[in-house]
Design a protein around this motif. Structure first.
Motif, PDB file in Angstrom:
ATOM      1  N   ASN A 134      -0.659   0.237 -11.433  1.00 49.08           N
ATOM      2  CA  ASN A 134      -1.423  -0.977 -11.642  1.00 49.08           C
ATOM      3  C   ASN A 134      -2.106  -1.345 -10.327  1.00 49.08           C
ATOM      4  OD1 ASN A 134      -2.471  -3.345 -12.532  1.00 49.08           O
ATOM      5  ND2 ASN A 134      -0.533  -4.340 -12.922  1.00 49.08           N
ATOM      6  N   PRO A 135      -3.389  -1.321 -10.193  1.00 48.03           N
ATOM      7  CA  PRO A 135      -4.432  -1.008 -11.168  1.00 48.03           C
ATOM      8  C   PRO A 135      -4.427   0.474 -11.522  1.00 48.03           C
ATOM      9  CG  PRO A 135      -5.415  -1.457  -9.038  1.00 48.03           C
ATOM     10  CD  PRO A 135      -3.948  -1.702  -8.905  1.00 48.03           C
ATOM     11  N   PHE A 136      -4.902   0.773 -12.705  1.00 50.42           N
ATOM     12  CA  PHE A 136      -4.738   2.091 -13.297  1.00 50.42           C
ATOM     13  C   PHE A 136      -5.816   3.066 -12.829  1.00 50.42           C
ATOM     14  CE2 PHE A 136      -4.921   5.084 -16.902  1.00 50.42           C
ATOM     15  CZ  PHE A 136      -3.614   5.523 -16.860  1.00 50.42           C
ATOM     16  N   TYR A 137      -5.475   3.920 -11.875  1.00 53.92           N
ATOM     17  CA  TYR A 137      -6.292   5.045 -11.418  1.00 53.92           C
ATOM     18  C   TYR A 137      -7.757   4.678 -11.144  1.00 53.92           C
ATOM     19  CZ  TYR A 137      -2.399   8.090 -12.506  1.00 53.92           C
ATOM     20  OH  TYR A 137      -1.167   8.685 -12.525  1.00 53.92           O
ATOM     21  N   GLN A 138      -7.969   3.767 -10.208  1.00 52.48           N
ATOM     22  CA  GLN A 138      -9.339   3.479  -9.787  1.00 52.48           C
ATOM     23  C   GLN A 138      -9.879   4.689  -9.042  1.00 52.48           C
ATOM     24  OE1 GLN A 138      -8.709  -0.025  -7.430  1.00 52.48           O
ATOM     25  NE2 GLN A 138      -9.486  -1.322  -9.062  1.00 52.48           N
ATOM     26  N   LEU A 139     -11.010   5.188  -9.472  1.00 50.04           N
ATOM     27  CA  LEU A 139     -11.625   6.390  -8.901  1.00 50.04           C
ATOM     28  C   LEU A 139     -10.679   7.590  -8.923  1.00 50.04           C
ATOM     29  CD1 LEU A 139     -13.457   4.811  -5.851  1.00 50.04           C
ATOM     30  CD2 LEU A 139     -14.485   5.557  -7.998  1.00 50.04           C
ATOM     31  N   GLY A 140      -9.729   7.596  -9.846  1.00 45.50           N
ATOM     32  CA  GLY A 140      -8.836   8.738 -10.010  1.00 45.50           C
ATOM     33  C   GLY A 140      -7.670   8.785  -9.047  1.00 45.50           C
ATOM     34  N   LYS A 141      -7.282   7.661  -8.448  1.00 41.20           N
ATOM     35  CA  LYS A 141      -6.192   7.653  -7.470  1.00 41.20           C
ATOM     36  C   LYS A 141      -5.435   6.326  -7.554  1.00 41.20           C
ATOM     37  CE  LYS A 141      -5.386   8.601  -2.592  1.00 41.20           C
ATOM     38  NZ  LYS A 141      -6.000   8.829  -1.292  1.00 41.20           N
ATOM     39  N   LEU A 142      -4.165   6.362  -7.196  1.00 40.95           N
ATOM     40  CA  LEU A 142      -3.341   5.150  -7.150  1.00 40.95           C
ATOM     41  C   LEU A 142      -3.168   4.744  -5.689  1.00 40.95           C
ATOM     42  CD1 LEU A 142      -0.677   6.276  -9.731  1.00 40.95           C
ATOM     43  CD2 LEU A 142      -2.507   4.635 -10.100  1.00 40.95           C
ATOM     44  N   TYR A 143      -3.375   3.452  -5.397  1.00 43.04           N
ATOM     45  CA  TYR A 143      -3.371   2.993  -4.009  1.00 43.04           C
ATOM     46  C   TYR A 143      -2.206   2.080  -3.662  1.00 43.04           C
ATOM     47  CZ  TYR A 143      -8.191   4.473  -4.672  1.00 43.04           C
ATOM     48  OH  TYR A 143      -9.296   5.191  -4.994  1.00 43.04           O
ATOM     49  N   THR A 144      -1.623   1.394  -4.642  1.00 42.70           N
ATOM     50  CA  THR A 144      -0.618   0.376  -4.345  1.00 42.70           C
ATOM     51  C   THR A 144       0.582   0.479  -5.271  1.00 42.70           C
ATOM     52  OG1 THR A 144      -1.663  -1.206  -5.843  1.00 42.70           O
ATOM     53  CG2 THR A 144      -2.337  -1.284  -3.528  1.00 42.70           C
ATOM     54  N   TYR A 145       1.659  -0.175  -4.838  1.00 44.24           N
ATOM     55  CA  TYR A 145       2.827  -0.440  -5.676  1.00 44.24           C
ATOM     56  C   TYR A 145       2.889  -1.946  -5.913  1.00 44.24           C
ATOM     57  CZ  TYR A 145       4.574   4.143  -4.152  1.00 44.24           C
ATOM     58  OH  TYR A 145       4.721   5.481  -3.889  1.00 44.24           O
ATOM     59  N   ARG A 146       3.272  -2.355  -7.099  1.00 49.06           N
ATOM     60  CA  ARG A 146       3.548  -3.770  -7.383  1.00 49.06           C
ATOM     61  C   ARG A 146       5.055  -3.900  -7.538  1.00 49.06           C
ATOM     62  NH1 ARG A 146       0.428  -6.858 -11.927  1.00 49.06           N
ATOM     63  NH2 ARG A 146      -1.037  -7.080 -10.222  1.00 49.06           N
ATOM     64  N   SER A 174       0.831  -1.193   0.000  1.00 56.18           N
ATOM     65  CA  SER A 174       0.000   0.000   0.000  1.00 56.18           C
ATOM     66  C   SER A 174       0.871   1.250   0.000  1.00 56.18           C
ATOM     67  CB  SER A 174      -0.900  -0.001   1.238  1.00 56.18           C
ATOM     68  OG  SER A 174      -1.489   1.255   1.427  1.00 56.18           O
ATOM     69  N   LYS A 175       0.497   2.221  -0.820  1.00 57.42           N
ATOM     70  CA  LYS A 175       1.244   3.476  -0.878  1.00 57.42           C
ATOM     71  C   LYS A 175       1.156   4.223   0.453  1.00 57.42           C
ATOM     72  CE  LYS A 175       1.452   5.803  -4.745  1.00 57.42           C
ATOM     73  NZ  LYS A 175       1.089   6.598  -5.921  1.00 57.42           N
ATOM     74  N   ARG A 176      -0.036   4.288   1.033  1.00 54.98           N
ATOM     75  CA  ARG A 176      -0.208   5.029   2.280  1.00 54.98           C
ATOM     76  C   ARG A 176       0.551   4.376   3.428  1.00 54.98           C
ATOM     77  NH1 ARG A 176      -6.110   6.105   4.351  1.00 54.98           N
ATOM     78  NH2 ARG A 176      -5.841   4.109   5.385  1.00 54.98           N
ATOM     79  N   ARG A 177       0.486   3.035   3.512  1.00 55.83           N
ATOM     80  CA  ARG A 177       1.228   2.340   4.579  1.00 55.83           C
ATOM     81  C   ARG A 177       2.732   2.499   4.399  1.00 55.83           C
ATOM     82  NH1 ARG A 177       0.861   1.322   8.914  1.00 55.83           N
ATOM     83  NH2 ARG A 177       1.675  -0.767   8.920  1.00 55.83           N
ATOM     84  N   PHE A 178       3.202   2.510   3.135  1.00 52.55           N
ATOM     85  CA  PHE A 178       4.624   2.727   2.887  1.00 52.55           C
ATOM     86  C   PHE A 178       5.041   4.113   3.376  1.00 52.55           C
ATOM     87  CE2 PHE A 178       8.422   3.789   0.542  1.00 52.55           C
ATOM     88  CZ  PHE A 178       9.141   2.610   0.596  1.00 52.55           C
ATOM     89  N   GLU A 179       4.202   5.111   3.097  1.00 53.35           N
ATOM     90  CA  GLU A 179       4.520   6.462   3.554  1.00 53.35           C
ATOM     91  C   GLU A 179       4.478   6.568   5.072  1.00 53.35           C
ATOM     92  OE1 GLU A 179       1.795   9.012   1.508  1.00 53.35           O
ATOM     93  OE2 GLU A 179       2.794   8.714  -0.430  1.00 53.35           O
ATOM     94  N   GLU A 180       3.505   5.906   5.708  1.00 56.12           N
ATOM     95  CA  GLU A 180       3.393   5.972   7.161  1.00 56.12           C
ATOM     96  C   GLU A 180       4.562   5.308   7.864  1.00 56.12           C
ATOM     97  OE1 GLU A 180      -1.498   5.772   7.425  1.00 56.12           O
ATOM     98  OE2 GLU A 180      -0.297   4.039   8.010  1.00 56.12           O
ATOM     99  N   GLU A 181       4.999   4.159   7.365  1.00 51.78           N
ATOM    100  CA  GLU A 181       6.021   3.376   8.055  1.00 51.78           C
ATOM    101  C   GLU A 181       7.448   3.725   7.644  1.00 51.78           C
ATOM    102  OE1 GLU A 181       5.556   1.189  10.549  1.00 51.78           O
ATOM    103  OE2 GLU A 181       3.442   1.740  10.497  1.00 51.78           O
ATOM    104  N   ILE A 182       7.668   4.045   6.378  1.00 47.78           N
ATOM    105  CA  ILE A 182       9.041   4.171   5.892  1.00 47.78           C
ATOM    106  C   ILE A 182       9.406   5.602   5.520  1.00 47.78           C
ATOM    107  CG2 ILE A 182      10.636   3.401   4.084  1.00 47.78           C
ATOM    108  CD1 ILE A 182       9.030   0.708   4.284  1.00 47.78           C
ATOM    109  N   LYS A 183       8.503   6.316   4.863  1.00 49.27           N
ATOM    110  CA  LYS A 183       8.827   7.688   4.444  1.00 49.27           C
ATOM    111  C   LYS A 183       9.072   8.592   5.640  1.00 49.27           C
ATOM    112  CE  LYS A 183       7.257  11.517   1.619  1.00 49.27           C
ATOM    113  NZ  LYS A 183       6.208  12.055   0.767  1.00 49.27           N
ATOM    114  N   LEU A 184       8.301   8.422   6.694  1.00 47.46           N
ATOM    115  CA  LEU A 184       8.481   9.266   7.875  1.00 47.46           C
ATOM    116  C   LEU A 184       9.823   9.032   8.556  1.00 47.46           C
ATOM    117  CD1 LEU A 184       4.908   9.082   9.437  1.00 47.46           C
ATOM    118  CD2 LEU A 184       5.917  10.945   8.129  1.00 47.46           C
ATOM    119  N   LEU A 185      10.339   7.805   8.487  1.00 49.40           N
ATOM    120  CA  LEU A 185      11.597   7.484   9.159  1.00 49.40           C
ATOM    121  C   LEU A 185      12.827   7.731   8.287  1.00 49.40           C
ATOM    122  CD1 LEU A 185      10.468   4.167  10.865  1.00 49.40           C
ATOM    123  CD2 LEU A 185      10.710   6.404  11.922  1.00 49.40           C
ATOM    124  N   THR A 186      12.691   7.510   6.976  1.00 47.97           N
ATOM    125  CA  THR A 186      13.869   7.584   6.100  1.00 47.97           C
ATOM    126  C   THR A 186      13.815   8.696   5.068  1.00 47.97           C
ATOM    127  OG1 THR A 186      12.920   6.062   4.482  1.00 47.97           O
ATOM    128  CG2 THR A 186      14.194   5.091   6.290  1.00 47.97           C
TER     129      THR A 186
END
Length: 151
Positions: free
Chosen positions: A134-146, A93-105
Motif C-alpha cells: 500500500n500504495p499498490f505498485y506505483q510504477l511497478g515497485k513498492l516503496y514503503t511499509y505501513r 521507507s523500505k530502502r531506509r529500513f534496509e539501509e539502517e536496520i537490515k545491514l546491522l541485524t
C-alpha cells in the motif's frame, strides 16, 4: 500487444519516486526507535515464543499516517483496571529500513511483535500488522511499509 513497447523501463521514474518518498518521510515524519524482538526460547509444538528479549534500538524516521492523534478506543476503565487502547499507523521507507536496520541485524522488513518507541509522547508501540502493498505498485515497485501499531 497488451503493453506499449515504448514504455519498457521505469527505473528512472522509480528511483525519483523513491527518493521523493524518502525525502517526504524525513521532512514530515518523526524520529522513532525500532526495537526488534529476539526469541530466546520457542515452543516447537505451539510455535509460540515463551521468552523474548528486546536488546537494541535503531533510530529511523517514520511518517505518522494518523495526524489527528492516536486512534483506537482510547483509555477505558473496566473491571480489570485501566486499559489503554491507543493505535497509530506509521509509514516507513523500505530502502531506509534496509539501509539502517537490515545491514546491522539482517532483518529484511519490520516484523509483527517488534516494538516502536515514540520519543515525543514517550510511548512504546507494538507492531500488529505490516502492510507492504500500500500504495499498490506505483510504477511497478513498492516503496514503503505501513505499520499498524498499538500501545
Amino acid at each position: 500487444m497488451s503493453k506499449n513497447p515504448y514504455f519498457k523501463d521505469y527505473s528512472g521514474e522509480q528511483n525519483a519516486t523513491e527518493d521523493l518518498t524518502i525525502e517526504t518521510i524525513q521532512v514530515m515524519g518523526r524520529e522513532m526507535v525500532y526495537v526488534p524482538r529476539t526469541t530466546v526460547s520457542r515452543d516447537i509444538l505451539l510455535g509460540d515464543d515463551n521468552t523474548t528479549k528486546f536488546e537494541n534500538g535503531f533510530p529511523l524516521e517514520m511518517y505518522i499516517q494518523s495526524v489527528d492523534g492516536f486512534e483506537g478506543e482510547g483509555d477505558i476503565l473496566s473491571q480489570y483496571g485501566l486499559q489503554i487502547k491507543d493505535k497509530i499507523e506509521l509509514i516507513v521507507s523500505k530502502r531506509r529500513f534496509e539501509e539502517e536496520i537490515k545491514l546491522l541485524t539482517g532483518i529484511s522488513r519490520p516484523l509483527e511483535g517488534d516494538l516502536i518507541y515514540f520519543p515525543l509522547s514517550k510511548t512504546l508501540f507494538e507492531i500488529n500488522f505490516v502492510e507492504h502493498e500500500n500504495p499498490f505498485y506505483q510504477l511497478g515497485k513498492l516503496y514503503t511499509y505501513r505499520l499498524s501499531c498499538e500501545v
